[in-house]
Design a protein around this motif. Structure first.
Motif, PDB file in Angstrom:
ATOM      1  N   GLN A 358     -47.542 -37.949  -6.289  1.00  0.00           N
ATOM      2  CA  GLN A 358     -46.741 -38.982  -5.618  1.00  0.00           C
ATOM      3  C   GLN A 358     -45.458 -39.259  -6.405  1.00  0.00           C
ATOM      4  OE1 GLN A 358     -48.756 -42.735  -5.163  1.00  0.00           O
ATOM      5  NE2 GLN A 358     -46.913 -43.794  -4.467  1.00  0.00           N
ATOM      6  N   CYS A 359     -45.514 -39.113  -7.725  1.00  0.00           N
ATOM      7  CA  CYS A 359     -44.352 -39.408  -8.571  1.00  0.00           C
ATOM      8  C   CYS A 359     -43.701 -38.156  -9.140  1.00  0.00           C
ATOM      9  CB  CYS A 359     -44.773 -40.325  -9.724  1.00  0.00           C
ATOM     10  SG  CYS A 359     -45.453 -41.909  -9.188  1.00  0.00           S
ATOM     11  N   HIS A 360     -44.443 -37.061  -9.252  1.00  0.00           N
ATOM     12  CA  HIS A 360     -43.880 -35.840  -9.825  1.00  0.00           C
ATOM     13  C   HIS A 360     -44.774 -34.670  -9.450  1.00  0.00           C
ATOM     14  CE1 HIS A 360     -47.104 -36.100 -12.783  1.00  0.00           C
ATOM     15  NE2 HIS A 360     -46.750 -37.345 -13.010  1.00  0.00           N
ATOM     16  N   THR A 361     -44.260 -33.489  -9.605  1.00  0.00           N
ATOM     17  CA  THR A 361     -45.056 -32.297  -9.336  1.00  0.00           C
ATOM     18  C   THR A 361     -46.306 -32.301 -10.203  1.00  0.00           C
ATOM     19  OG1 THR A 361     -43.140 -31.004  -8.655  1.00  0.00           O
ATOM     20  CG2 THR A 361     -45.052 -29.786  -9.443  1.00  0.00           C
ATOM     21  N   HIS A 362     -47.434 -31.981  -9.609  1.00  0.00           N
ATOM     22  CA  HIS A 362     -48.723 -32.075 -10.297  1.00  0.00           C
ATOM     23  C   HIS A 362     -48.772 -31.122 -11.487  1.00  0.00           C
ATOM     24  CE1 HIS A 362     -52.889 -32.991 -10.808  1.00  0.00           C
ATOM     25  NE2 HIS A 362     -52.956 -33.646  -9.660  1.00  0.00           N
ATOM     26  N   LYS A 363     -49.306 -31.602 -12.602  1.00  0.00           N
ATOM     27  CA  LYS A 363     -49.340 -30.796 -13.821  1.00  0.00           C
ATOM     28  C   LYS A 363     -50.568 -29.904 -13.912  1.00  0.00           C
ATOM     29  CE  LYS A 363     -46.508 -33.675 -16.822  1.00  0.00           C
ATOM     30  NZ  LYS A 363     -45.796 -34.288 -15.721  1.00  0.00           N
ATOM     31  N   TYR A 364     -51.632 -30.273 -13.193  1.00  0.00           N
ATOM     32  CA  TYR A 364     -52.878 -29.543 -13.383  1.00  0.00           C
ATOM     33  C   TYR A 364     -53.377 -28.863 -12.117  1.00  0.00           C
ATOM     34  CZ  TYR A 364     -52.630 -32.670 -17.358  1.00  0.00           C
ATOM     35  OH  TYR A 364     -52.201 -33.359 -18.447  1.00  0.00           O
ATOM     36  N   ASP A 365     -52.865 -29.225 -10.966  1.00  0.00           N
ATOM     37  CA  ASP A 365     -53.248 -28.595  -9.718  1.00  0.00           C
ATOM     38  C   ASP A 365     -51.995 -28.099  -9.016  1.00  0.00           C
ATOM     39  OD1 ASP A 365     -55.999 -29.058  -9.913  1.00  0.00           O
ATOM     40  OD2 ASP A 365     -55.796 -31.108  -9.194  1.00  0.00           O
ATOM     41  N   PRO A 366     -52.117 -27.090  -8.164  1.00  0.00           N
ATOM     42  CA  PRO A 366     -50.921 -26.504  -7.530  1.00  0.00           C
ATOM     43  C   PRO A 366     -50.383 -27.359  -6.395  1.00  0.00           C
ATOM     44  CG  PRO A 366     -52.902 -25.404  -6.760  1.00  0.00           C
ATOM     45  CD  PRO A 366     -53.347 -26.359  -7.817  1.00  0.00           C
ATOM     46  N   ILE A 367     -49.932 -28.560  -6.725  1.00  0.00           N
ATOM     47  CA  ILE A 367     -49.406 -29.485  -5.720  1.00  0.00           C
ATOM     48  C   ILE A 367     -48.036 -29.968  -6.192  1.00  0.00           C
ATOM     49  CG2 ILE A 367     -49.780 -31.639  -4.463  1.00  0.00           C
ATOM     50  CD1 ILE A 367     -52.779 -31.319  -5.127  1.00  0.00           C
ATOM     51  N   THR A 368     -47.025 -29.800  -5.366  1.00  0.00           N
ATOM     52  CA  THR A 368     -45.683 -30.237  -5.735  1.00  0.00           C
ATOM     53  C   THR A 368     -45.395 -31.622  -5.176  1.00  0.00           C
ATOM     54  OG1 THR A 368     -44.619 -29.316  -3.771  1.00  0.00           O
ATOM     55  CG2 THR A 368     -44.931 -27.826  -5.653  1.00  0.00           C
ATOM     56  N   HIS A 369     -44.364 -32.214  -5.739  1.00  0.00           N
ATOM     57  CA  HIS A 369     -43.920 -33.534  -5.278  1.00  0.00           C
ATOM     58  C   HIS A 369     -43.533 -33.475  -3.801  1.00  0.00           C
ATOM     59  CE1 HIS A 369     -42.387 -37.548  -5.621  1.00  0.00           C
ATOM     60  NE2 HIS A 369     -41.123 -37.201  -5.466  1.00  0.00           N
ATOM     61  N   ALA A 370     -42.861 -32.411  -3.399  1.00  0.00           N
ATOM     62  CA  ALA A 370     -42.450 -32.263  -1.993  1.00  0.00           C
ATOM     63  C   ALA A 370     -43.661 -32.103  -1.084  1.00  0.00           C
ATOM     64  CB  ALA A 370     -41.511 -31.070  -1.849  1.00  0.00           C
ATOM     65  N   GLU A 371     -44.664 -31.343  -1.545  1.00  0.00           N
ATOM     66  CA  GLU A 371     -45.852 -31.143  -0.726  1.00  0.00           C
ATOM     67  C   GLU A 371     -46.610 -32.451  -0.514  1.00  0.00           C
ATOM     68  OE1 GLU A 371     -46.883 -26.503  -1.892  1.00  0.00           O
ATOM     69  OE2 GLU A 371     -47.688 -28.166  -3.089  1.00  0.00           O
ATOM     70  N   TYR A 372     -46.580 -33.327  -1.508  1.00  0.00           N
ATOM     71  CA  TYR A 372     -47.257 -34.622  -1.347  1.00  0.00           C
ATOM     72  C   TYR A 372     -46.694 -35.367  -0.145  1.00  0.00           C
ATOM     73  CZ  TYR A 372     -49.113 -39.250  -2.359  1.00  0.00           C
ATOM     74  OH  TYR A 372     -49.773 -40.439  -2.256  1.00  0.00           O
ATOM     75  N   PHE A 373     -45.369 -35.410  -0.051  1.00  0.00           N
ATOM     76  CA  PHE A 373     -44.775 -36.187   1.033  1.00  0.00           C
ATOM     77  C   PHE A 373     -44.758 -35.431   2.355  1.00  0.00           C
ATOM     78  CE2 PHE A 373     -43.408 -38.599  -2.619  1.00  0.00           C
ATOM     79  CZ  PHE A 373     -43.633 -39.891  -2.178  1.00  0.00           C
TER      80      PHE A 373
END
Length: 560
Positions: A358-373
């Motif tokens: 939600q606040c930044h690209t995930h550090k431990y899982d393949p999830i980006t900030h853009a993908e969250y939104f």
């Protein structure tokens, strides 16, 4: 072994060994059984370590020690050749990047040529990783794991929730697959099965696992005395058929659905959502497929002609909290509800956290900030807002209430039909009543003897009886005196507002062609020798929007 797709999969009868020579049936899952087998006796010689799992053995080491500086966060990434954007150790491509001097962090099959091993084993404070100032240190066991992983080919894998399940053939044929996998794992761990438990113990274990309740004495004795080969299957089927089965397993799903949360942040108002709890319990007891309950809970209201049950299922995402405290912003907490839905959905169905992204690209899982939104956008179209009433709501009725409602609706329909079907007697009475009133009243214009304006405005009367006021005031009171001569009795007064060419827009008043009447009052002063008159007042209303004349009172004066 792939279980049937339900939540959770009902335990199918299978043989789990209590001793090697005489396997018994047991409903526990493999994970549960392995947990119990921690109590078994280890063999004299420990089995050699098998092939490593990147997700289980290696990812935690890299995440805890390396990914902060060599992970997906571009702003904090360090190392790597100039212009490369930094060294990444969380991806296969990044870990095998060609570094300065022709080195690579990871060279599959060759830990002696892998720079990551050289750096984590270095004694030079300027070269060793992690840097001493980070207060992190990779242990000797972790170094050994990294070396073995590279020797085995340095394979990478995604988080398990992103991997497509692959069916694995049982290691031993001829026995139940669950037994085969457990016996194989016991052998690799150097463990032997415990001795067989007695039937009373088995009955208690199965009942507590499946229903959360101990078995009744009658259930235990029936199982103990059942000597058929299907005794255990019958006992398990009895537990699965119990309402307590759904009640027990629904608790875990309701925890994921945050069912026990209160409805608010600032205070703890109660939430009326018991129908959703019953939906989950019924889904377990009905052995409903997992894909079906997934569809119903996430998008049951979007199905064509959704049933009452499918609408109830969507309450999974109505468990978000509100904040109707004075001074709060509704849109802020509506967005907080959307964030809660995103995070809860991914945690429940994908087994992973979205909150960091939600606040930044995930550090431990393949999830980006853009993908969250992008996922946020799917939920950012709900009709509900941060309101105290928690609308929209779904009214539910029991079967008895539905029958009572149908009966009442039928009675009302019959009454409505009767009221809209007048009888001959009613029609005759209405005709007689209407005949007592003239169709066209005979109105006569009054000719005032005195005209007065409380605001001091001039008033004049035309020959036809029309009264004009050339000027205007914010408010005014007009008084008109007239003499009622002998003749037909005075039964009503009517005020006519007439348009005039001299007024704005040729209307009847000075206020843009309009005027407002707030009160009409008539006073009758009879001669001293005449009897007192009788009078009645009728209220006239003009309903609707944008109406200028809203309420007027007409005084009706006449003699008996």
């Amino acid at each position: 072994m792939t279980p049937d797709p339900i939540i959770p999969a009902r335990f199918r009868s299978g043989q789990i060994p209590h001793n090697v020579t005489r396997p018994r049936r047991h409903p526990m899952t493999a994970a549960r059984t392995l947990g119990l087998l921690l109590l078994t006796t280890a063999a004299a010689a420990a089995a050699p370590r098998g092939p490593l799992s990147f997700a289980r053995d290696i990812r935690p080491i890299l995440s805890n020690n390396c990914v902060m500086c060599h992970g997906p966060d571009e702003a904090k990434r360090k190392g790597g050749p100039s212009g490369s954007g930094g060294l990444r150790l969380d991806t296969e491509e990044g870990a095998r990047m060609l570094l300065d001097g022709g080195k690579k962090a990871v060279v599959p099959g060759h830990p002696e040529h892998s720079d990551i091993i050289a750096r984590i084993t270095s004694t030079d404070p300027d070269d060793v990783m992690p840097p001493p100032k980070s207060a992190k240190k990779i242990t000797a066991d972790e170094i050994a794991l990294l070396s073995q992983w590279i020797t085995e080919g340095a394979g990478f894998s995604k988080h398990w929730s992103y991997e497509k399940p692959v069916r694995v053939e049982p290691p031993t044929a001829g026995i139940h697959p669950v037994d085969a996998f457990i016996l194989d794992r016991l052998k690799r761990e150097g463990l032997t099965p415990q001795t067989e438990a007695d039937r009373e113990t088995l009955a208690r274990r199965a009942a507590l696992d499946l229903t959360g309740l101990p078995p009744s004495p009658e259930q235990v004795m029936a199982f103990v005395h059942d000597q058929s080969p299907q005794a255990y299957e019958r006992f398990v089927d009895t537990l699965l058929a119990s309402p307590a089965y759904g009640e027990h397993w629904a608790r875990q799903w309701l925890d994921l659905a945050r069912y026990a949360d209160s409805a608010g942040y600032a205070d703890d108002p109660a939430r009326t959502i018991w129908a959703y709890r019953d939906y989950v319990i019924k889904s377990f007891n009905a052995n409903k497929p997992f894909d079906q309950v997934t569809l119903e809970q996430i998008a049951g209201d979007l199905l064509p002609e959704p049933s009452e049950e499918q609408l109830t299922a969507t309450a999974f995402h109505r468990n978000t909290m509100t904040n109707s405290e004075g001074g709060t912003n509704d849109e802020e907490f509506r967005n907080a509800a959307v964030v809660d839905r995103v995070n809860t959905t991914l945690a429940t169905w994908m087994g992973t956290s979205m909150a960091c992204a939600q606040c930044h690209t995930h550090k431990y899982d393949p999830i980006t900030h853009a993908e969250y939104f992008q996922i946020f956008a799917f939920f950012n179209n709900t009709a509900d807002a941060d309101q105290r009433d928690e609308a929209p709501l779904l009214s539910l009725f029991s079967d008895a209430q539905k029958q009572q409602r149908q009966k009442i609706e039928a009675e009302l329909a019959a009454i409505k039909t009767r009221l809209h079907s007048p009888t001959p007697a009613l029609q005759a009475a209405a005709t007689e009543w209407a005949a007592g009133f003239p169709v066209t009243p005979e109105w006569q214009s009054l000719h005032p003897t005195t005209l007065r304006s409380k605001a001091g405005l001039s008033m004049s009367q035309e020959p036809d009886g029309t009264i004009t006021v050339p000027a205007t005031a914010a408010t005014d009171t007009y008084e008109i005196d007239t003499i009622v001569t002998a003749g037909p009795p005075l039964t009503a007064l009517r005020l006519e507002a007439l348009p005039h060419a001299s007024l704005p827009h040729q209307g009847p008043g000075h206020a843009g062609g309009n005027f407002v009447v707030t009160r009409i009052q008539a006073t009758v002063i009879p001669p001293a020798t005449a009897p007192a008159p009788s009078a009645r007042y009728v209220r006239i209303e003009l309903p609707g929007k944008a109406r200028i004349l809203q309420i007027a009172e007409v005084g009706s004066v006449g003699s008996d």
